[in-house]
Design an enzyme around this catalytic site. Structure first.
Site, PDB file in Angstrom:
ATOM      1  N   ASP A 287     -48.628 -22.175  22.716  1.00 51.81           N
ATOM      2  CA  ASP A 287     -47.966 -20.882  22.865  1.00 51.81           C
ATOM      3  C   ASP A 287     -48.059 -20.376  24.306  1.00 51.81           C
ATOM      4  O   ASP A 287     -49.116 -20.483  24.937  1.00 51.81           O
ATOM      5  CB  ASP A 287     -48.658 -19.879  21.927  1.00 51.81           C
ATOM      6  CG  ASP A 287     -48.025 -18.504  21.974  1.00 51.81           C
ATOM      7  OD1 ASP A 287     -46.855 -18.382  21.598  1.00 51.81           O
ATOM      8  OD2 ASP A 287     -48.703 -17.557  22.413  1.00 51.81           O
TER       9      ASP A 287
ATOM     10  N   GLU B 228     -44.468 -24.324  25.074  1.00 52.79           N
ATOM     11  CA  GLU B 228     -43.473 -23.257  24.958  1.00 52.79           C
ATOM     12  C   GLU B 228     -43.325 -22.542  26.291  1.00 52.79           C
ATOM     13  O   GLU B 228     -44.228 -21.835  26.730  1.00 52.79           O
ATOM     14  CB  GLU B 228     -43.913 -22.234  23.899  1.00 52.79           C
ATOM     15  CG  GLU B 228     -42.903 -21.138  23.710  1.00 52.79           C
ATOM     16  CD  GLU B 228     -43.522 -19.775  23.462  1.00 52.79           C
ATOM     17  OE1 GLU B 228     -42.856 -18.964  22.833  1.00 52.79           O
ATOM     18  OE2 GLU B 228     -44.653 -19.510  23.912  1.00 52.79           O
TER      19      GLU B 228
END
Ligand SMILES: *[C@@H]1O[C@H](CO)[C@@H](O)[C@H](O)[C@H]1NC(C)=O
Ligand SMILES: *[C@@H]1O[C@H](CO)[C@@H](O)[C@H](O)[C@H]1NC(C)=O
Ligand SMILES: *[C@@H]1O[C@H](CO)[C@@H](O)[C@H](O)[C@H]1NC(C)=O
Ligand SMILES: *[C@@H]1O[C@H](CO)[C@@H](O)[C@H](O)[C@H]1NC(C)=O
Ligand SMILES: *[C@@H]1O[C@H](CO)[C@@H](O)[C@H](O)[C@H]1NC(C)=O
Ligand SMILES: *[C@@H]1O[C@H](CO)[C@@H](O)[C@H](O)[C@H]1NC(C)=O
Ligand SMILES: *[C@@H]1O[C@H](CO)[C@@H](O)[C@H](O)[C@H]1NC(C)=O
Ligand SMILES: *[C@@H]1O[C@H](CO)[C@@H](O)[C@H](O)[C@H]1NC(C)=O
Ligand SMILES: *[C@@H]1O[C@H](CO)[C@@H](O)[C@H](O)[C@H]1NC(C)=O
Ligand SMILES: *[C@@H]1O[C@H](CO)[C@@H](O)[C@H](O)[C@H]1NC(C)=O
Ligand SMILES: *[C@@H]1O[C@H](CO)[C@@H](O)[C@H](O)[C@H]1NC(C)=O
Ligand SMILES: CC(=O)N[C@H]1CO[C@H](CO)[C@@H](O)[C@@H]1O
Ligand SMILES: [Ca+2]
Ligand SMILES: [Ca+2]
Length: 562
Positions: free
Chosen positions: A219, A284
């Site tokens: 993330d 990401e």
């Protein structure tokens, strides 16, 4: 483990043995655990719910699923605020439940990818509580700075802004310092310059790898490191945005720092040193098409997939075939040389669903693109049945980004509409839960739009999706050349060719009118081809052979020929 493989003695490739490259040319499916399946009737999805529905993923024949965070969390950001990286939140189940999930997934040959959130923890994490107290080594686990004083008034150390607006610094009265948070104030940034913290996070990777996971989706990787000089970021001229909007700054000190790439490399090495098959890393990073190199660098530092969000944030329903052609070609041209795999993200939990971004009639087009283009397609639960955004009133809104925008702004910023429960069938709460009340309301279209209903008809989003998964495994998609063509800026064409067999051709009509054209001439394809899959354009039924010199595409039609 990855090894040097010699093919027929003709050339050498440094990489993984083919059996370890399961992610290549496949579809990976994102599960938002609150919304997939509720096993105990409390109205919130959970791990046992996922386990009970793995047969659906086998039926789709995706290679892997990645699960958004289910770790212990106060749920202020629905799990992206973690208070224990190696424990499961009771709302989702237990470590035993997780073991059962892994065991069943393995028996079904499905790979499991977890969400790894390294940039920040929850402010409720015991590490942060100890950091506030300056207890070693936790004192250094977060990014703390003294205030600056202007005429006796306390100010943050610099002008950095959080992704959620306003200063990226919050004052702590106990420690008498500011802490950094690139996201919300309740998500303090971890300090990877602390070797103890760095090791803790590697231990998190070890913990889950030993429990059988096949990879990690990382993330918010660009925000991992910040420049150690803590200089102000330059203000962009004339943005016309309010001064607390992060888009007013050039993020040269808070994103994609040199040390961040090296951190990914250290995780790659750490995972490669573990037993068993290669664990994949998916990073990401949202970037604009002008900054592609910044994302591509993650490949070179050990990511197997550096997420490509072009279809999610780069384009919308006003984009033209030429826009798509330019973007796709740019991505392919910027891919680093070597044995790397492209990828195309269709949807995720932070954006409106594809049918809301492009219109219901175009719901399947991005999945078709991600199937025909080389590399991995990344889909979000519900894409396979064309799930739609669910309109929710302000009172029903729970996403902190939606709530903080207030009753007039929430439905632009709230991520809730794309997070409502999966629509399995037409029973109570769409078969998601036995509870009539669910954490987010089920979309009222569920009696008609659901998986069970789509299984009973021969042509549906579901039938299209299954054909696309099968298509991805064909040699021409894995190895063929790629041509991207804009026909009069009304039709986008993708042609994949290998010598000695029929090409695979995707055609998408972007216009609201019929388009009649000589596809054979424009795309250099055979005059007679068969419709492999089509969306809801009844003039091109699947299985029929058509004449490409006089091809007719209905408004918003898309079709794959071979
Ligand atoms: C049903 O779900 C609602 C909302 O999640 C929850 O408040 C309620 O306790 C649930 N009912 C039962 C019986 O678990
Ligand atoms: C599922 O995919 C595998 C290869 O990834 C293939 O061998 C198998 O035939 C596929 N199953 C179906 C039902 O298409
Ligand atoms: C996380 O939870 C586990 C299991 O409850 C516990 O053993 C461990 O100490 C916790 N970690 C932290 C940092 O609190
Ligand atoms: C921060 O402030 C404290 C107390 O005001 C002071 O002792 C310390 O030296 C300062 N640290 C830096 C790096 O300026
Ligand atoms: C600080 O005070 C001086 C003198 O009162 C004033 O000229 C200056 O504008 C003030 N600076 C700021 C940033 O407020
Ligand atoms: C690898 O496997 C060996 C033998 O099973 C074991 O002794 C060792 O601890 C394992 N190493 C890691 C990093 O898991
Ligand atoms: C991006 O990388 C390519 C090589 O992969 C290089 O040719 C190009 O100059 C780079 N562009 C920028 C803006 O750095
Ligand atoms: C594009 O989407 C917007 C909403 O996102 C909608 O208002 C508009 O009508 C759509 N335009 C077309 C051409 O579909
Ligand atoms: C939202 O809640 C408020 C107060 O609870 C109530 O007055 C209002 O009618 C509700 N609005 C909607 C659209 O449900
Ligand atoms: C937001 O809500 C208003 C009023 O219900 C509606 O007209 C508008 O289309 C909504 N906007 C979005 C982006 O959904
Ligand atoms: C519910 O779905 C089942 C199976 O798809 C179907 O047989 C039944 O008619 C549906 N009921 C209603 C009320 O739509
Ligand atoms: C796409 C994605 O996963 N976005 C996440 C980025 O990180 C923030 C903070 O962790 C989350 O709120 C987003 O959901
Ligand atoms: Ca539950
Ligand atoms: Ca950071």
């Amino acid at each position: 483990m990855c090894k040097i493989t010699i093919f027929l003695g003709l050339f050498l490739t440094a990489g993984c043995a083919p059996s370890e490259e399961w992610w290549r040319d496949s579809f990976i499916y994102q599960i938002y655990p609150r919304s997939f399946k509720d096993s105990n009737g409390d109205g919130v999805g959970d791990i046992n719910g996922i386990t009970s529905k793995l047969e659906h993923l086998v039926d789709l024949n995706v290679s892997a699923f990645w699960i958004s965070p289910f770790f212990k969390s106060p749920m202020s950001d629905f799990g992206y605020d973690i208070s224990n990286f190696t424990d499961i939140d009771p709302i989702f189940g237990t470590l035993d439940d997780f073991s059962k999930l892994i065991t069943k997934a393995k028996s079904l040959n499905l790979k499991v990818i977890l969400d790894f959130v390294p940039n920040h923890s929850s402010n409720k994490h015991p590490w942060f509580q100890k950091s506030i107290q300056k207890i070693p080594p936790y004192d250094n686990y977060y990014v703390w700075r003294n205030a600056t004083f202007v005429n006796g008034t306390r100010h943050p150390p610099n002008n950095w802004l959080s992704v959620t607006r306003g200063s990226a610094w919050t004052w702590n009265d106990v420690r008498q310092q500011y802490y950094l948070h690139q996201f919300s104030y309740f998500q303090p940034d971890l300090n990877f310059r602390s070797s103890a913290l760095n090791q803790e996070m590697k231990d998190v990777l070890t913990f889950w790898t030993k429990r059988g996971v096949d990879g990690f989706r990382v993330d918010a990787i660009p925000q991992a490191f910040e420049d150690a000089r803590f200089l102000d970021e330059p203000v962009k001229p004339n943005t016309g945005l309010p001064p607390d909007d992060p888009n007013t700054l050039e993020h040269i000190y808070t994103k994609n720092q040199k040390e961040t790439y090296e951190l990914v490399r250290s995780w790659r090495n750490h995972l490669d040193a573990m037993n068993g098959t290669r664990k994949i890393i998916l990073t990401e990073s949202y970037i604009t098409l002008d900054e592609l190199n910044q994302s591509m660098k993650y490949y070179e530092y050990g990511a197997d997939i550096a997420f490509n969000f072009m279809f999610v944030t780069g384009f919308n329903n006003r984009s033209t075939p030429t826009d798509f052609k330019d973007g796709i070609e740019k991505w392919l041209a910027h891919m680093p040389r070597g044995n790397y795999s492209s990828n195309w993200v269709v949807d995720n939990h932070d954006n409106n669903r594809v049918s809301a971004r492009f219109g219901k009639r175009r719901a399947d087009q991005l999945t078709m693109l991600s199937a025909v283009l080389p590399g991995v397609g990344v889909v979000y639960y519900g894409d396979e049945i064309g799930m739609e955004d669910t309109w929710l009133s302000y009172n029903e809104t729970v996403d902190p980004i939606g709530c903080s925008a207030g009753p007039t702004g929430y439905n632009i910023t709230s991520r809730d509409p794309a997070r409502t429960p999966f629509q399995w069938d037409n029973s109570t709460s769409a078969g998601f839960s036995t509870n009539k009340t669910t954490w987010l309301r089920v979309n009222p279209n569920y009696p008609i739009l659901n998986l069970a209903a789509q299984k009973t008809v021969s042509h549906s989003h579901y039938s299209i999706f299954k054909k696309l998964v099968a298509l991805k495994k064909k040699l021409v998609i894995k190895t063929g050349s790629v041509e991207v063509i804009s026909v009069a800026d009304r039709v986008l064409g993708i042609v994949r060719r290998v010598s000695g067999s029929v090409p695979v051709v995707l055609l998408i009509n972007f216009s609201n009118g019929y388009v009649i054209f000589d596809a054979s001439y424009q795309l250099k394809i055979p005059p007679r081809m068969t419709v492999y899959v089509s969306n809801f354009d009844s003039s091109l039924p699947e299985g029929v052979t058509i004449n490409t010199p006089s091809l007719v595409l209905a408004p918003a039609a898309s079709v794959i020929l071979m």
